[in-house]
Design an enzyme around this catalytic site. Structure first.
Site, short mmCIF file in Angstrom:
data_model
loop_
_atom_site.label_atom_id
_atom_site.label_comp_id
_atom_site.label_asym_id
_atom_site.label_seq_id
_atom_site.Cartn_x
_atom_site.Cartn_y
_atom_site.Cartn_z
N LYS A 1 0.86 -1.19 0.00
CA LYS A 1 0.00 0.00 0.00
C LYS A 1 0.90 1.24 0.00
O LYS A 1 2.00 1.22 0.58
CB LYS A 1 -0.88 -0.03 1.27
CG LYS A 1 -1.73 1.20 1.48
CD LYS A 1 -2.82 1.34 0.44
CE LYS A 1 -3.60 2.65 0.62
NZ LYS A 1 -4.48 2.90 -0.53
N CYS B 1 -2.35 10.14 -5.87
CA CYS B 1 -3.52 9.79 -5.05
C CYS B 1 -4.55 10.93 -5.11
O CYS B 1 -4.24 12.06 -4.77
CB CYS B 1 -3.13 9.52 -3.61
SG CYS B 1 -4.59 9.19 -2.59
N GLY C 1 -5.23 -0.60 -14.96
CA GLY C 1 -6.52 0.00 -15.31
C GLY C 1 -7.33 -0.93 -16.19
O GLY C 1 -6.96 -1.18 -17.34
#
Ligand code: SIN
Length: 308
Positions: free
Chosen positions: A44, A127, A246
């Site tokens: 993460k 982000c 994606g």
């Protein structure tokens, strides 16, 4: 079929892995990725201090994809710096995703994480979900300054994760910055930021943070991801490895990313929706497709997209 690939001199046993953010916050999740058939363990995106992230609900999956505004929930870089050497036992690359709430944070984290020797570092400039903090990747001056500073403290291969760009001028200007900095790989793209999904039945937004605005992922963003992969592959004439992210839900989606110029792909929405078994399915599907089309490896079709 051997689905391994090499990025910036690092061998990945398979050309698909988790995207930073998907099932990769805790020790348990990272170890589970290690045991799975993911081609790498991507952490993460980490900040200086541990974060709970944004209020829930903050993820919503729907047939076309997903919207999230997680707000960088993570254990803080000190925890990941301690974990990374342990994760090496799984025998696949460990990719540390570095974020920050201000420029100096990135440098602090990059220096400490580099010392824990991940195989690669992905610097997250994109982000979209921290209230009041714009995506750095849309400010080229700030991006260049930040990248030059982290470049000085990172000795392992360094990549940057960029937001989607929608105009060729932005691809060109961003590529020039990346060239000047000396980046080793690109991760394209982060979620398509600040989308809005509406539930007409309840007449509400579907996630709580930022009035319902969040990053879009999954099948609906695949054309945007492919366009960015292709545009940057052309900008660098295939010299800079790209990890495409994606809209990957099938082996055929991976094949499309490879054709556009990606060397590997990351999966987010489909991993959250389907769980770790997705890597087995994607590998079987990609191997069968490459075989049917007469390609001997993923590398054999990178950038081979034909134009009309
Ligand atoms: C989040 O934690 O909000 C997602 C992270 C990202 O999009 O970079």
């Amino acid at each position: 079929m051997d689905l391994s690939v090499t990025i910036a001199g690092v061998r990945f046993p398979a050309c698909m892995m988790n995207a930073a953010g998907a099932l990769c916050v805790t020790r348990e999740e990272l170890e589970a990725l290690g045991r799975s058939r993911s081609g790498a363990i991507v952490t993460k995106s980490m900040t200086v201090e541990p974060r709970q992230g944004n209020p829930e609900p903050r993820y919503y999956g729907f047939p076309g994809g997903s919207i999230n505004s997680m707000g960088l929930p993570n254990l803080g870089y000190r925890a990941y710096a301690a974990l990374i050497p342990e994760l090496k036992k799984f025998g696949k690359p460990v990719v540390a995703s570095v974020a920050g709430l201000c420029e100096d944070d990135f440098i602090t984290i990059a220096e400490a994480i580099n010392a824990s020797a991940p195989d690669l570092i992905e610097v997250n400039l994109s982000c979209p979900n921290i209230p009041g903090k714009p995506q750095i990747g849309y400010d080229l001056e700030a991006s260049e300054r930040l990248m030059k500073r982290v470049r000085k403290v990172i000795t392992v291969p360094m990549g940057v994760k960029l937001p989607p760009y929608f105009d060729p001028a932005h691809h060109e200007q961003t590529a020039k910055v990346i060239e000047r900095v000396g980046v080793d790989f690109l991760s394209l793209i982060n979620s398509v930021g600040n989308g809005l999904v509406v539930d007409p039945e309840r007449e509400t937004v579907v996630i709580k943070p930022k009035g319902g605005f969040g990053g879009l992922g999954g099948p609906l963003i695949k054309p945007v991801a492919l366009a960015n992969v292709r545009a940057f592959w052309k900008q660098f004439k295939g010299r800079l490895p790209i990890i495409g992210t994606g809209g990957v839900v099938s082996g055929s989606d991976i094949f499309e990313h490879l054709l556009c110029g990606a060397t590997a792909v990351q999966v987010g929405t489909v991993l959250v929706e389907e769980g770790l078994g997705v890597f087995d399915r994607l590998q079987s599907e990609l191997a069968a497709l490459l075989d049917k089309k007469g390609y001997s490896s993923p590398a054999a079709c990178i950038g081979k997209l034909k134009e009309l």
